[in-house]
Scaffold this motif. Structure first.
Motif, short mmCIF file in Angstrom:
data_model
loop_
_atom_site.label_atom_id
_atom_site.label_comp_id
_atom_site.label_asym_id
_atom_site.label_seq_id
_atom_site.Cartn_x
_atom_site.Cartn_y
_atom_site.Cartn_z
N SER A 18 0.83 -1.21 0.00
CA SER A 18 0.00 0.00 0.00
C SER A 18 0.86 1.26 0.00
O SER A 18 0.53 2.25 -0.66
CB SER A 18 -0.94 0.00 1.20
OG SER A 18 -0.21 -0.06 2.42
N ILE A 19 1.97 1.22 0.75
CA ILE A 19 2.89 2.36 0.78
C ILE A 19 3.56 2.54 -0.58
O ILE A 19 3.70 3.66 -1.08
CB ILE A 19 3.96 2.14 1.88
CG1 ILE A 19 3.32 2.21 3.26
CG2 ILE A 19 5.08 3.16 1.75
CD1 ILE A 19 2.68 3.53 3.60
N VAL A 20 3.96 1.43 -1.18
CA VAL A 20 4.62 1.48 -2.48
C VAL A 20 3.69 2.07 -3.54
O VAL A 20 4.10 2.93 -4.33
CB VAL A 20 5.08 0.07 -2.90
CG1 VAL A 20 5.61 0.07 -4.33
CG2 VAL A 20 6.15 -0.45 -1.94
N VAL A 21 2.45 1.63 -3.55
CA VAL A 21 1.49 2.13 -4.55
C VAL A 21 1.22 3.62 -4.35
O VAL A 21 1.14 4.39 -5.33
CB VAL A 21 0.18 1.31 -4.49
CG1 VAL A 21 -0.91 1.97 -5.34
CG2 VAL A 21 0.44 -0.12 -4.98
N ALA A 22 1.10 4.05 -3.11
CA ALA A 22 0.90 5.48 -2.85
C ALA A 22 2.07 6.31 -3.36
O ALA A 22 1.89 7.38 -3.96
CB ALA A 22 0.69 5.71 -1.35
N ALA A 23 3.29 5.82 -3.12
CA ALA A 23 4.48 6.52 -3.62
C ALA A 23 4.55 6.49 -5.13
O ALA A 23 4.93 7.48 -5.78
CB ALA A 23 5.74 5.90 -3.02
N LEU A 24 4.15 5.37 -5.72
CA LEU A 24 4.16 5.22 -7.18
C LEU A 24 3.22 6.23 -7.84
O LEU A 24 3.57 6.83 -8.86
CB LEU A 24 3.74 3.81 -7.56
CG LEU A 24 3.47 3.56 -9.04
CD1 LEU A 24 4.75 3.65 -9.85
CD2 LEU A 24 2.79 2.21 -9.25
N ILE A 25 2.05 6.43 -7.28
CA ILE A 25 1.08 7.37 -7.85
C ILE A 25 1.67 8.77 -7.90
O ILE A 25 1.55 9.49 -8.90
CB ILE A 25 -0.23 7.34 -7.04
CG1 ILE A 25 -0.94 6.00 -7.26
CG2 ILE A 25 -1.14 8.50 -7.45
CD1 ILE A 25 -2.12 5.78 -6.34
N ARG A 26 2.34 9.16 -6.84
CA ARG A 26 3.00 10.48 -6.84
C ARG A 26 4.12 10.52 -7.87
O ARG A 26 4.30 11.54 -8.56
CB ARG A 26 3.55 10.78 -5.44
CG ARG A 26 4.19 12.14 -5.32
CD ARG A 26 4.69 12.38 -3.91
NE ARG A 26 5.48 13.60 -3.83
CZ ARG A 26 6.20 13.95 -2.77
NH1 ARG A 26 6.18 13.19 -1.68
NH2 ARG A 26 6.91 15.06 -2.78
N ALA A 27 4.88 9.43 -7.99
CA ALA A 27 5.99 9.39 -8.95
C ALA A 27 5.49 9.47 -10.39
O ALA A 27 6.12 10.10 -11.25
CB ALA A 27 6.81 8.11 -8.74
N LEU A 28 4.37 8.85 -10.67
CA LEU A 28 3.79 8.92 -12.02
C LEU A 28 3.48 10.35 -12.41
O LEU A 28 3.64 10.76 -13.57
CB LEU A 28 2.52 8.07 -12.09
CG LEU A 28 2.72 6.55 -12.14
CD1 LEU A 28 1.40 5.84 -11.86
CD2 LEU A 28 3.27 6.13 -13.50
N GLN A 29 3.05 11.15 -11.46
CA GLN A 29 2.72 12.54 -11.72
C GLN A 29 3.96 13.41 -11.81
O GLN A 29 3.99 14.39 -12.55
CB GLN A 29 1.78 13.06 -10.63
CG GLN A 29 0.44 12.33 -10.59
CD GLN A 29 -0.37 12.64 -9.35
OE1 GLN A 29 0.17 12.75 -8.24
NE2 GLN A 29 -1.68 12.78 -9.51
N SER A 30 5.01 13.03 -11.08
CA SER A 30 6.24 13.85 -11.04
C SER A 30 7.21 13.53 -12.16
O SER A 30 8.00 14.39 -12.57
CB SER A 30 6.96 13.65 -9.70
OG SER A 30 6.15 14.01 -8.61
N PHE A 31 7.16 12.29 -12.67
CA PHE A 31 8.13 11.85 -13.68
C PHE A 31 7.38 11.29 -14.88
O PHE A 31 7.28 10.07 -15.06
CB PHE A 31 9.08 10.81 -13.09
CG PHE A 31 9.82 11.27 -11.87
CD1 PHE A 31 10.91 12.12 -11.98
CD2 PHE A 31 9.41 10.88 -10.60
CE1 PHE A 31 11.58 12.57 -10.86
CE2 PHE A 31 10.08 11.32 -9.47
CZ PHE A 31 11.16 12.17 -9.59
N PRO A 32 6.85 12.16 -15.74
CA PRO A 32 6.00 11.70 -16.86
C PRO A 32 6.74 10.91 -17.92
O PRO A 32 6.11 10.27 -18.76
CB PRO A 32 5.44 13.01 -17.43
CG PRO A 32 6.43 14.06 -17.02
CD PRO A 32 6.94 13.63 -15.68
#
Length: 346
Positions: A18-32
């Motif tokens: 759950s922590i990994v997925v939350a971080a991934l969602i932010r990363a998807l927005q920050s690193f297109p």
């Protein structure tokens, strides 16, 4: 370089995917421009993504691939057992993706010993590198960062290895901290030339003689966060104890301060006002932004997140891995090591 792909061990750590997925969602927005491969339990990860990533654009969700695995490396597993019996674990498969050139970097919050053993086995060390090392950023009094290595990969080191740690640390300080001429120091029990064990004093001679390193001398433990050096070198036994001692002290002070502030409403009000006024000035001390120790000296980028990292902290580890991959850090280290070896043989 070609489009960057980051592999993430989604099952490692104390808090689960759950922590990994939350971080991934932010990363998807920050690193297109970055693609991501999650390794782990596919049904579980798909369910998390479907629930947590509803607001993401279809193009962003398309940048995430799930590589199903059937095993998990537990935090108390022995590295030797993991090497033999957990070849389909989320950690091992994530590292394999780099070895197979399907990804350029990996992030894991899992068992440190297993991660180092698997990475060493599958990726191998760069030509000329004696041993890989764990390196991480720490805050300093100048309001920026210093780098500390080794943090536990090599409990014992000879002088040549410590010297090489200084060389590799300099490359990282230049590439990631953007310091043109990084100052390198050896962590020691005193600043005098006669202080410390023979291996540290021998490493000092090697560092001082090299044209590839801006050597500053010895640094004592009480100057670890002073900003007097950009790269601080020690063996893994010393570095691991130093870092964990500082973390323990910081936690104790923080907990004590929090209890004190909660003891009276007036203290709470004053703390709130102080925080409002000084929030930006103190933001550099946020431990989340320092999460992510890199295993350097390998033929690939490997970043170890703290096992108990929050989503924000795990995101910092992801950002750190992306920065290393974008700068092609393994090649930079290889080139500098070759220069040093040529210098020593001339």
């Amino acid at each position: 370089m070609a489009k960057l792909t980051l592999a993430i061990d989604a099952m490692g750590g104390d808090r689960g995917p759950s922590i990994v997925v939350a971080a991934l969602i932010r990363a998807l927005q920050s690193f297109p421009e970055v693609d991501f491969i999650l390794t782990g339990d596919e049904p579980r990860l798909k369910a998390l993504l479907n629930r947590e990533a509803k607001h993401l654009k279809a193009a962003d969700r398309a940048r995430v691939t799930i590589q199903h695995t059937t095993q998990i490396v537990q935090m108390d597993d022995k590295p030797s057992q993991c090497l033999r019996h957990k070849t389909d674990s989320s950690m091992r498969v994530a590292i394999d993706l780099i070895a197979e050139e399907r990804a350029q970097a990996v992030v894991s919050a899992g068992n440190t010993g297993a991660l180092m053993a698997m990475a060493y086995l599958r990726l191998k060390v760069l030509p000329g590198v004696l041993r890989p090392a764990l390196i991480a950023p720490i805050p300093n009094e100048q309001g920026v960062q210093s780098l500390l290595l080794d943090l536990g990969a090599n409990p014992q080191c000879d002088a040549d290895t410590l010297f090489q740690f200084g060389v590799m640390g300099s490359v990282i300080a230049q590439e990631l901290l953007h310091v043109s001429e990084p100052r390198v120091a050896l962590l020691n029990m005193g600043t005098e030339d006669i202080k410390g064990p023979d291996v540290v004093r021998q490493a000092a001679v090697l560092l001082a003689a090299s044209q590839q390193v801006h050597y500053q001398g010895f640094l004592e433990g009480n100057d670890l966060f002073s900003g007097k050096a950009d790269v601080i070198v020690c063996d893994g036994f010393t570095g691991n104890i130093a870092l964990k001692s500082c973390e323990g002290m910081a936690r104790m002070v923080y907990d004590h301060l929090k209890r004190s502030l909660k003891s009276h409403w007036l203290s709470q009000a004053m703390a709130w006002l102080l925080y409002r006024r000084q929030r930006k000035a103190w933001s550099w001390l946020n431990p989340d932004q320092y999460n992510g120790a890199s295993l350097i000296g390998l033929r690939g980028v490997v970043v170890k997140s703290h096992g108990n990292a929050s989503a924000n902290a795990f995101y910092s580890a992801i950002a750190h891995a992306i920065a290393e991959a974008e700068s092609d850090l393994p090649k930079r280290i290889h080139d500098r090591v070759e220069q040093v070896l040529s210098e020593q043989h001339s």
